[in-house]
Design an enzyme around this catalytic site. Structure first.
Site, short mmCIF file in Angstrom:
data_model
loop_
_atom_site.label_atom_id
_atom_site.label_comp_id
_atom_site.label_asym_id
_atom_site.label_seq_id
_atom_site.Cartn_x
_atom_site.Cartn_y
_atom_site.Cartn_z
N HIS A 67 0.81 -1.21 0.00
CA HIS A 67 0.00 0.00 0.00
C HIS A 67 0.85 1.27 0.00
O HIS A 67 0.32 2.38 -0.11
CB HIS A 67 -1.00 0.00 1.17
CG HIS A 67 -0.41 0.27 2.51
ND1 HIS A 67 -0.06 -0.72 3.40
CD2 HIS A 67 -0.10 1.44 3.14
CE1 HIS A 67 0.41 -0.18 4.50
NE2 HIS A 67 0.41 1.13 4.37
N ASP A 112 -0.20 -7.57 1.57
CA ASP A 112 0.35 -6.21 1.67
C ASP A 112 1.87 -6.27 1.81
O ASP A 112 2.44 -5.97 2.85
CB ASP A 112 -0.27 -5.46 2.85
CG ASP A 112 -0.07 -3.95 2.72
OD1 ASP A 112 0.50 -3.52 1.70
OD2 ASP A 112 -0.46 -3.21 3.63
N SER A 206 4.32 2.58 7.98
CA SER A 206 4.00 1.48 7.07
C SER A 206 5.22 1.07 6.24
O SER A 206 6.00 1.92 5.81
CB SER A 206 2.87 1.89 6.12
OG SER A 206 1.66 2.03 6.81
#
Length: 260
Positions: A67, A112, A206
Site C-alpha cells: 500500500h 500487503d 508502514s
C-alpha cells in the site's frame, strides 16, 4: 516566603513540561544511529513527501508494504536526521516492483507486501547495511523491535526528523481476531503490540520492519486509529510465509509459483 514561591513555580513548570513532552510520543525513543542501517525511507518524486519506511534485504532489494506504492518514488538510504545529511547517504529508484499476486487461499490481509529491485546496487557503509531474512518463524511472546519516521501523535499527524524505535510483544493471532472479528480465521500476518497501550507503530511507519531476534520477521501493515490504544494491537505482514516468493524473485525466477 519569596524563595518558596519561586521554587513552587519552577516545580509546576517542570511538571507541566514533562507532561507535554510525554504527550508528543507514541511510545519509543530516538533510535540509536547505529541500529537502523537497513532502514530506508520512501519518498514521492514530485511532491517530495515522505511516504513510508522499508527494509534493505540485500544490495539490490528493498522490502516494504504494497500500500506504499506510488507511481513515482525514490528510496533514501543511510538517513537518520532528515535535517542533517551523512556523507554516505544514497538515493535509488525502483527498477522493478513486485507484488504478491497469489490468490489461492490468500486474502487481502495476506498480500500487503512489495519487493523493490533498485536501479543500481547499494554500497554498504557506516550507515547502510542489509537486514537478514528469517530462517524460521518468530515465537509468540518474543519481544520485537519496530522503528520508523512515522507520526508521533495520533490522530493528528506530527512527523519527526529522526526515526523512533520501540519494543513491542509478539502476540497470538487470536488476540487480534478477538479485537477485530472481521479478520480471517487463518492469515499470513503477525499480531503485535503492547496491550497496555501507549506504544505502537502509526501512520507512515508502514512498510517498515518488525525485527525479532535480529531478523526481519514482519512488515508494518495495518493498525487501528488512533494508534497506541490499550488492547488494540497492530498487524504485520509475516515475512517468513512469503520467503519462497521473495527468494525466487531475487534468484531471477519470473514465473514464481504460489505457495499452497
Amino acid at each position: 516566603m519569596m524563595l518558596i514561591r519561586v521554587l513552587a513555580n519552577l516545580l509546576i513548570l517542570q511538571l507541566s513540561y514533562a507532561q507535554k513532552s510525554s504527550e508528543l510520543v507514541i511510545g519509543g525513543d530516538e533510535c540509536n544511529i547505529n541500529e537502523h542501517r537497513f532502514l530506508v525511507a520512501l519518498y514521492d518524486v514530485w511532491s517530495g513527501d515522505f511516504l513510508c519506511g522499508g527494509t534493505l534485504i540485500n544490495k539490490e532489494y528493498v522490502l516494504t508494504a504494497a500500500h506504499c506504492e506510488t507511481r513515482n518514488m525514490y528510496i533514501y538510504l543511510g538517513m537518520h536526521n532528515k535535517m542533517y545529511q551523512f556523507d554516505d547517504e544514497q538515493r535509488r529508484y525502483p527498477k522493478k516492483k513486485y507484488f504478491f499476486r497469489c490468490s489461492n487461499n490468500f486474502t487481502r490481509w495476506d498480500k500487503d507486501i512489495m519487493l523493490i529491485r533498485l536501479n543500481r546496487p547499494v554500497r554498504n557503509s557506516e550507515h547502510i547495511a542489509p537486514l537478514s531474512l528469517p530462517s524460521s518463524p518468530p515465537s509468540v511472546g518474543s519481544v520485537c523491535r519496530v522503528m520508523g519516521w512515522g507520526t508521533i501523535t495520533s490522530p493528528n499527524e506530527t512527523l519527526p526528523d529522526v526515526p523512533r524505535c520501540a519494543n513491542i510483544n509478539l502476540l497470538n493471532y487470536t488476540v487480534c481476531r478477538g479485537v477485530f472479528p472481521r479478520l480471517p480465521a487463518r492469515s499470513r500476518t503477525l499480531c503485535a503490540g503492547v496491550l497496555q497501550g501507549g506504544i505502537d507503530t502509526c501512520k507512515r511507519d508502514s512498510g517498515g520492519p518488525l525485527i525479532c531476534n535480529g531478523k526481519l520477521q514482519g512488515v508494518v501493515f495495518w493498525g487501528p486509529k488512533p494508534c497506541a490504544q490499550p488492547r488494540k494491537p497492530a498487524l504485520y505482514t509475516k515475512v517468513f510465509d512469503h520467503l519462497d516468493w521473495i527468494q525466487s524473485i531475487i534468484a531471477g525466477n519470473t514465473t514464481v509459483t504460489c505457495p499452497p
